[in-house]
Design a protein around this motif. Structure first.
Motif, short mmCIF file in Angstrom:
data_model
loop_
_atom_site.label_atom_id
_atom_site.label_comp_id
_atom_site.label_asym_id
_atom_site.label_seq_id
_atom_site.Cartn_x
_atom_site.Cartn_y
_atom_site.Cartn_z
N PRO A 117 0.82 -1.21 0.00
CA PRO A 117 0.00 0.00 0.00
C PRO A 117 0.86 1.26 0.00
O PRO A 117 2.03 1.20 0.36
CB PRO A 117 -0.80 -0.13 1.30
N GLU B 72 -9.13 7.31 -0.30
CA GLU B 72 -8.94 7.20 1.15
C GLU B 72 -8.98 8.60 1.75
O GLU B 72 -8.17 9.46 1.39
CB GLU B 72 -7.62 6.53 1.48
N THR C 124 -6.49 -1.59 0.93
CA THR C 124 -6.09 -2.99 0.85
C THR C 124 -6.28 -3.54 -0.56
O THR C 124 -6.88 -2.91 -1.43
CB THR C 124 -6.93 -3.84 1.83
N ARG C 125 -5.77 -4.76 -0.76
CA ARG C 125 -5.92 -5.40 -2.06
C ARG C 125 -7.39 -5.61 -2.40
O ARG C 125 -7.80 -5.51 -3.56
CB ARG C 125 -5.19 -6.75 -2.05
N GLU C 126 -8.18 -5.93 -1.39
CA GLU C 126 -9.60 -6.20 -1.64
C GLU C 126 -10.33 -4.98 -2.19
O GLU C 126 -11.34 -5.11 -2.88
CB GLU C 126 -10.27 -6.66 -0.34
N HIS C 127 -9.82 -3.80 -1.87
CA HIS C 127 -10.47 -2.58 -2.34
C HIS C 127 -10.35 -2.39 -3.85
O HIS C 127 -11.25 -1.84 -4.49
CB HIS C 127 -9.89 -1.35 -1.63
N THR D 241 1.10 4.81 6.94
CA THR D 241 0.90 3.93 5.80
C THR D 241 -0.58 3.79 5.47
O THR D 241 -1.42 3.66 6.36
CB THR D 241 1.50 2.54 6.06
N SER D 242 -0.91 3.83 4.20
CA SER D 242 -2.30 3.82 3.76
C SER D 242 -3.03 2.55 4.22
O SER D 242 -2.46 1.46 4.33
CB SER D 242 -2.36 3.91 2.24
N ASN D 243 -4.32 2.69 4.46
CA ASN D 243 -5.19 1.57 4.83
C ASN D 243 -5.92 0.99 3.62
O ASN D 243 -6.83 0.17 3.78
CB ASN D 243 -6.22 2.03 5.87
N GLN E 45 -8.41 -4.83 -6.23
CA GLN E 45 -7.93 -5.94 -7.04
C GLN E 45 -8.86 -6.29 -8.19
O GLN E 45 -8.42 -6.57 -9.32
CB GLN E 45 -7.70 -7.18 -6.16
#
Length: 519
Positions: free
Chosen positions: A359, A443, A377-380, A373-375, A382
């Motif tokens: 991230p 974000e 995620t891959r799920e956001h 560090t950014s929150n 992908q």
């Protein structure tokens, strides 16, 4: 070198016809069109190797444009030059237009054979308006697409180059017409309007022995009758016709955008007088339909508003405003595609950077601001990468970020203590195969409520189309737009700002001053 046995050189000339600038609907003003007659356009090549008795590059035989083929707005003409064996390599060409109107000359390409197979066709990139020959005092000349230092310019071309520079400089006298290509300078002696009285007199800036600058482009407008040292000014709408070398004027689409923005600014200047004339307040709207009506059907005014107006600018403004047309899709501005397009087409697209790690991380000092560090995620994101993994997208330079997190975070707590509320933002984008940017996620972040040393809290938003989530997604984009505008303007206030090292510094200085003014 050219092969001596080849006496004929074929080429292609690309022209664009003159088109009228549409500031009003097409049913009001018809486009001006005409046919470009190839036999009324003459070209002559100039040798860069062999010269005449005056040591100037030798002129080739005149030739006309040949067969025409059309591709969109462009007209492509074939051309054949008949040269003698001693001509050598061309370095420039002269063009004469005997048509009744000007045309836009894009380029000339010569299909030449050379001994070195690594070289291909010879290109003359012109991108210039060519007016009828009677408009010019000297021939229009274009040089090969090759940059030379003065000392390296081929000897046979130097006379032509020096003559061209003299033409461009002008002589400081005479009236300049739209077909002139003069880049002359004058000082600022048109800031006032002394014919209206002493209240409108303004000092002259530049032009003195002590203060040579500032300077502006010479327009050759006549002086005022009251003060011979002051240049007269043009009426508001006529100011768009002020002398600028034709090649430097806005293209039709750009000019249309410029005028629309200018009209928007004029609205803000005219609000007080409009309110006094018709009890109108343009700063208040009950709904979006009221806003759209301005751009669609205009503004409802009392019938005698123009007659009662004492300001000529208002009269001219409404004459133009009533011709403006509304967009076909009134909600297009809300789409993610338009949001990304405006971000890229905005006043500072270099704020968009390639994403190098995921991230996204922060350069803020962790001892002061904790882990930033950014929150995201891959799920956001992908499932939005057209089948690529995040690593593959990064390697292919297809992931980008508009990062206003580090710039804003140090001042978030101070600014949000006032009535002004903002979020720091990170926006991820994906470069699609068609060259457009796809919005992946946003974000929005705030300082940790327990103190800066604890880092930050944030929420990640992804594209939504329906329900409450869609409204929240629109709001997230609005916060990003506000951040982008604020940070960009702060950087533009400082000249020569290095993108990688100084952007945060410039924006931080601006935000520090802004935060101090609020406290």
């Amino acid at each position: 070198m050219f092969k001596l046995e080849s006496k004929k050189i074929n080429g292609t000339v690309v022209l664009v016809k003159k088109r009228a600038l549409e500031l009003v609907p097409s049913e009001v003003v018809q486009q001006q069109t005409y046919e470009i007659l190839g036999d009324k356009v003459i070209l002559q090549l100039i040798s860069s190797v062999n010269g005449d008795s005056e040591n100037k590059g030798k002129l080739g035989n005149p030739t006309h444009l040949g067969d025409e083929s059309k591709v969109g707005d462009e007209s492509k003409f074939s051309v054949t030059f008949d040269l003698d064996e001693e001509f050598g390599a061309p370095g420039a060409f002269i063009i004469k237009n005997f048509n009744p109107s000007e045309f836009f000359l894009k380029k000339l390409t010569l299909e030449v054979e050379v001994d070195d197979p690594s070289h291909g066709d010879m290109h003359f990139v012109c991108n210039s308006w060519v007016y009828p020959v009677e408009k010019y005092k000297s021939d229009r000349i274009f040089f090969v697409n090759q940059a030379w230092l003065p000392s390296e310019t081929p000897v046979k071309l130097r006379w032509y180059r020096e003559e061209e520079l003299l033409n461009l400089r002008g002589n400081g006298i005479g009236k300049l017409e739209e077909w002139d290509r003069v880049y002359d300078y004058a000082y600022y002696n048109d800031l006032g309007d002394p014919e209206k009285g002493s209240t409108y007199v303004r000092p002259i800036l530049g032009g003195s022995t002590k203060y040579l600058y500032p300077r502006r482009g010479r327009t050759s407008r006549p002086t005022t009758k009251t003060d011979p040292n002051s240049e007269s000014r043009l009426p508001l709408l006529m100011s768009f016709g002020i002398y600028v070398p034709r090649d430097e004027k806005f293209a039709p689409l750009k000019m249309t955008d410029f005028i629309r923005i200018s009209l928007k600014v004029i609205v803000q200047l005219l609000v007080p007088e409009l309110e006094s004339l018709g009890n109108i307040n343009l700063n208040e709207f009950n709904n979006f339909e009221d806003i759209l009506k301005i751009y669609g059907g205009g503004i409802n005014l009392p019938e005698d508003v123009l007659q009662r107006s004492s300001t000529e600018m208002i009269k001219e403004f409404f004459k133009v405003l009533f011709y403006m047309v509304a967009t076909e899709d009134k909600s297009a501005w809300r789409t993610d595609e338009e949001f990304a397009r405006e971000m890229l087409a905005g006043i500072n697209p270099v704020c968009i950077c390639g994403l190098k790690e995921f991230p996204p991380t922060s350069k803020l000092d962790p001892k002061v601001y904790g882990d930033q560090t950014s929150n995201i995620t891959r799920e956001h994101i992908q499932n939005q990468l057209d089948g690529l993994t995040i690593e593959e997208a990064i390697k292919a330079n297809q992931l980008f970020i508009l990062n206003h997190h580090d710039t804003l975070m140090p001042y978030m707590r101070q600014i949000n203590m006032t009535s002004t509320k903002i979020y720091a933002s990170r926006t991820l984008l994906f470069l699609q195969k068609d060259g457009t940017l796809k919005l992946l996620g946003i974000e929005l972040s705030l300082p940790h409520p327990d103190g800066n040393q604890h880092g930050f809290i944030s929420k990640v938003f992804t594209p939504q189309e329906y329900g409450t989530e869609a409204s929240i997604w629109q709001l997230a984009k609005a916060y990003v737009a506000v951040n982008d505008s604020g940070v960009t303007h702060s950087c533009h206030n400082r000249a020569n700002c290095d993108r990688d090292k100084q952007t945060t510094k410039c924006a931080s200085s601006y935000l520090q001053a802004f935060a101090s003014s609020l406290s």
